[in-house]
Design a protein around this motif. Sequence first.
Motif, PDB file in Angstrom:
ATOM      1  N   SER A  15       0.833  -1.201   0.000  1.00 49.91           N
ATOM      2  CA  SER A  15       0.000   0.000   0.000  1.00 49.91           C
ATOM      3  C   SER A  15       0.869   1.253   0.000  1.00 49.91           C
ATOM      4  CB  SER A  15      -0.896   0.010   1.245  1.00 49.91           C
ATOM      5  OG  SER A  15      -1.765  -1.095   1.238  1.00 49.91           O
ATOM      6  N   LEU A  64      -2.317  10.453  -8.709  1.00 50.33           N
ATOM      7  CA  LEU A  64      -3.429   9.727  -8.111  1.00 50.33           C
ATOM      8  C   LEU A  64      -3.981   8.679  -9.078  1.00 50.33           C
ATOM      9  CD1 LEU A  64      -5.546   9.339  -5.865  1.00 50.33           C
ATOM     10  CD2 LEU A  64      -6.867  11.190  -6.924  1.00 50.33           C
ATOM     11  N   GLU A  83      -4.080   4.520  -8.602  1.00 51.53           N
ATOM     12  CA  GLU A  83      -5.334   3.775  -8.548  1.00 51.53           C
ATOM     13  C   GLU A  83      -5.516   2.810  -9.714  1.00 51.53           C
ATOM     14  OE1 GLU A  83      -8.574   6.528  -7.885  1.00 51.53           O
ATOM     15  OE2 GLU A  83      -8.093   6.458  -5.740  1.00 51.53           O
ATOM     16  N   ASP A 129      -7.858  14.453  -2.314  1.00 49.60           N
ATOM     17  CA  ASP A 129      -8.052  13.055  -2.707  1.00 49.60           C
ATOM     18  C   ASP A 129      -6.729  12.285  -2.731  1.00 49.60           C
ATOM     19  OD1 ASP A 129      -7.132  14.499  -4.864  1.00 49.60           O
ATOM     20  OD2 ASP A 129      -8.749  13.929  -6.241  1.00 49.60           O
ATOM     21  N   TYR A 186      -5.703  11.480   0.908  1.00 45.40           N
ATOM     22  CA  TYR A 186      -6.405  10.320   1.472  1.00 45.40           C
ATOM     23  C   TYR A 186      -5.864   9.010   0.890  1.00 45.40           C
ATOM     24  CZ  TYR A 186      -9.839  13.502   3.512  1.00 45.40           C
ATOM     25  OH  TYR A 186     -10.453  14.477   4.252  1.00 45.40           O
ATOM     26  N   ARG A 187      -5.466   9.040  -0.386  1.00 50.05           N
ATOM     27  CA  ARG A 187      -4.939   7.811  -1.012  1.00 50.05           C
ATOM     28  C   ARG A 187      -3.557   7.471  -0.475  1.00 50.05           C
ATOM     29  NH1 ARG A 187      -4.636   3.563  -1.738  1.00 50.05           N
ATOM     30  NH2 ARG A 187      -4.759   2.261  -3.595  1.00 50.05           N
TER      31      ARG A 187
END
Length: 453
Positions: free
Chosen positions: A163, A254, A258, A297, A300-301
């Motif tokens: 992660s 981002l 993802e 965003d 948070y990722r």
Amino acid sequence: MANDCKILLIDDDELFCLAIKDGLSEFKIAVANTIEQGIKELGRRSFDILLLDSKLPDGCGLESLRLFREIDEQIKIIVITAYPDLKLAIQAIKDGAYDYLLKPIDLEELRVKIRNVYHVTELEKLEQLRIHEHSKREEFFVGSSSIIQNLRSLAAKAAASSSPILITGETGTGKNLIATLIHKLSARHKKPFVQVNCAALPEHLIEAELFGFERGTFTGAYQARYGLFELADQGTLLLDEITEMPLNLQSKILSAIETNEIRRLGSNKVRRVDVRIIAATNIDPETAVVQNKLRRDLYYRLNVLRIDIPPLRSHPEDIPELCQHFLRKLAPERKVFIPEEEQKVLQAYNFPGNVRELRNLIERSLILQTEEKELLPSQFILKSDILLVSTNETKSLSLAEIKPLVDIEKQYIELALRKMDYNITRTSKALGISISTLKRKIKLYGLIKKLRD
């Protein structure tokens, strides 16, 4: 595997050499018939084992033992001779031979010896690698405090996952080092670890650097180039100073996280990448979001796993151990030490530059205190933090207490002169300025009289 063992056979008996090569065909054997040829072979490539005849046309093989060891000190030498002599055998071992065999050679006996010697060589390599990795790991987490132990635990847990990680901490706390260690402890450790400082690249270049570009995309793009995402494929990519990255580019980061997909500049082709992202920043990420320096965003990722590195002043008990570590690292051959009282002085200091500042102080002390065994890095602290006040004292300063920089510089030079017993040369070195500059400032601030006194 022992079959990968590379052997150099030096013997002038060509029939013997042919018999050895045929009988031990599972090994990679090169042949030389003289000492001179053997030296050339050793200069061209590396070998694990040297099979050396004791008597050769251009000299005594035994007398050349030390020469071969100088060329490659890690090579294992097995001396082969048709003339049994206990004294010569003992002398050969003393001169660096690993073993001693008599002709005629029993091929099976030689095969067993080669396998055993190669096994020893492999064990030595593994031990060297273990020591190397251990020493590098120690560099990341020097200290025994509960804070350091907690960081070790967090790093190990982070390494077990793929992660994204967000590392925060003041300048000089070791964010890059911890990121590197996490990579080395992870399943990706054999793959690339790529790092980029987002603040160091111009805004118009950073996208090309990260994602790559195709030929002709812009002026100067004469050939296609891989981006850092592609270079880090199956490995780890560290984005240092992530809050310095333009917001429009943060959205592409981002997307890459993802989807595991990127596009080079000038291309519509989607490229799959498998990259573990670690981001680092020296400012509070929540504050960066409010200030519009970090996309919410993306924050948070990245914030799946977060490691906050405390400043050095929160664990001063590690400073003595850090001092010893830096002395070993920076001056391994010098017999110097930092007295216990001096270590206490360092522990009382605020260290706004954290571990990096401590290292710099010790390195500066090693350079300037060349004739002394007892190092006193604290005498250079003023150069790093002129005010020499703690965090609490800084917060309590009122506007009326703030002094003009000219007054601070004057007091600082005067203090430095006193510390150096008014020695102009030593003072200028400690201040990092030239003698002429120091003399000019002494005259400017009216310190000449005090200097004469």
